[in-house]
Enzyme design. Structure first.
Site, short mmCIF file in Angstrom:
data_model
loop_
_atom_site.label_atom_id
_atom_site.label_comp_id
_atom_site.label_asym_id
_atom_site.label_seq_id
_atom_site.Cartn_x
_atom_site.Cartn_y
_atom_site.Cartn_z
N LYS A 1 42.48 37.99 35.02
CA LYS A 1 43.51 37.83 34.22
C LYS A 1 43.68 37.61 33.26
O LYS A 1 42.37 37.31 32.64
CB LYS A 1 43.61 36.34 35.00
N ARG B 1 41.35 34.14 45.32
CA ARG B 1 41.23 35.58 45.80
C ARG B 1 41.05 36.88 44.56
O ARG B 1 41.40 36.48 43.01
CB ARG B 1 43.21 35.59 45.16
C1 8Y4 Z 1 45.04 41.98 36.70
C2 8Y4 Z 1 45.35 41.74 37.09
C3 8Y4 Z 1 45.44 41.08 35.56
C4 8Y4 Z 1 45.62 40.84 37.70
C5 8Y4 Z 1 46.54 40.30 35.79
C6 8Y4 Z 1 47.16 39.98 37.48
C7 8Y4 Z 1 48.02 34.52 42.39
C8 8Y4 Z 1 49.11 35.43 43.47
C9 8Y4 Z 1 49.15 36.25 42.02
C10 8Y4 Z 1 47.58 33.09 42.13
C11 8Y4 Z 1 48.16 33.43 44.44
C12 8Y4 Z 1 47.63 39.28 39.37
C13 8Y4 Z 1 50.25 37.64 44.20
C14 8Y4 Z 1 49.04 37.68 39.70
N1 8Y4 Z 1 48.16 35.99 41.26
N2 8Y4 Z 1 48.74 34.92 44.64
N3 8Y4 Z 1 49.48 36.72 43.41
N4 8Y4 Z 1 47.30 33.13 43.99
N5 8Y4 Z 1 48.30 32.56 45.83
N6 8Y4 Z 1 47.46 39.50 37.70
O1 8Y4 Z 1 46.44 33.55 41.31
O2 8Y4 Z 1 46.60 39.00 39.97
S1 8Y4 Z 1 49.78 38.50 41.21
#
Ligand code: 8Y4
Length: 273
Positions: free
Chosen positions: A205, A239
């Site tokens: 993130k 996750r």
């Molecule tokens: C790189 C990769 C940069 C991914 C940003 C991201 C969460 C979630 C997401 C979380 C739960 C993400 C669906 C955002 N984050 N579900 N989902 N908890 N429960 N961004 O933190 O991964 S999506």
């Protein structure tokens, strides 16, 4: 929990069937790497992202849940806020709904989950994916996130979902600034007395990108560091994108954490955290 994105930007090579087959292969590889849960997501929750119609989300997600269920007994969670997607996913054999809205967006979602006796992840987000990163402000971050999760858990139970089926998540990156994200990871202990397992999503993130000044492809070490600290502070489910690497780091961290402490000469044991 291994992340399996099935949005076109993340996967598509053009063909719907081939996209689904490639996603199933990727999901099975995550399971082989040690994931206990595969989180299938067909709606981009990036800040400012346009909502995806339910029919489109169903086209992306259901063939992948179907394929995974045919080939593996791994737990399948589906990242959706929509009751129509959840109903189809649970019918196809999904086990858990991962709802980043925590039952705030679709009034029919709780009933669908209750009826299926499925698991549910309730995540904190300030606002909606479209608005959440517009100057997020908290009077008392920990009290606000804790109060939110407590009240959403009550809402789930009122709708007939067993408390024992619910997991809670502080929502790293969802309506939070860098300092908010760091505080939430460091103070996960404040959520322990809610009595439910804690999910933590830090993988790759942007708070890691900010600390390291690193692009997406260079955030593995930061993802591992945040996962280890999260587990030390009480996270139960992580996750992650990099299941094998994070899993190996966590095994070492847990072995250290769980070792019998050696008392000092007075017979005392004290951890300084
Ligand atoms: C790189 C990769 C940069 C991914 C940003 C991201 C969460 C979630 C997401 C979380 C739960 C993400 C669906 C955002 N984050 N579900 N989902 N908890 N429960 N961004 O933190 O991964 S999506």
């Amino acid at each position: 929990m291994g992340i399996l994105n099935v949005t076109p930007d993340s996967f598509s090579d053009g063909g719907l069937l081939r996209d689904a087959e490639a996603a199933v292969e990727r999901g099975l590889a995550l399971a082989a790497d040690g994931a206990d849960i595969i989180d299938v997501g067909g709606e981009s929750t990036r800040p400012g992202a346009e909502p995806v119609p339910a029919e489109e989300e169903i086209r992306r997600v259901i063939p992948v849940v179907d394929g995974l269920r045919k080939h593996s007994k791994v737990l399948i969670s589906v990242d959706t806020t929509k009751s129509q997607v959840a109903r189809r996913a649970l019918d196809a054999g999904a086990d858990i709904i991962n709802d980043v809205s925590a039952l705030r967006f679709d009034p029919d979602l709780a009933g669908v989950i209750a009826e299926a006796r499925a698991g549910l992840v309730l995540m904190n987000m300030k606002g909606t994916p479209r608005t959440m990163q517009a100057a997020p402000f908290y009077e008392d971050l920990l009290a606000e996130v804790r109060g939110f999760l407590e009240s959403r858990l009550r809402e789930a139970v009122s709708a007939g979902i067993a408390a024992e089926s619910v997991l809670l998540d502080p929502g790293i990156g969802f309506g939070k600034r860098l300092e908010h994200n760091l505080t939430l990871i460091n103070r996960l202990d404040v959520f322990a007395d809610l009595g439910r397992p804690l999910v933590l999503g830090t993988s790759r993130k942007s708070f890691i990108g900010k600390i390291l000044n690193a692009p997406l492809q260079e955030r593995l070490e930061g993802s591992i560091a945040s996962a280890v600290l999260g587990v030390v502070r009480g996270a139960h489910v992580l996750r992650v994108h990099d299941v094998r690497e994070v899993g190996r780091a966590i095994r070492v961290a847990e072995a250290i954490r769980d070792e019998e402490p050696e008392p000092d000469s007075k017979g005392h044991v004290r951890y300084v955290s």
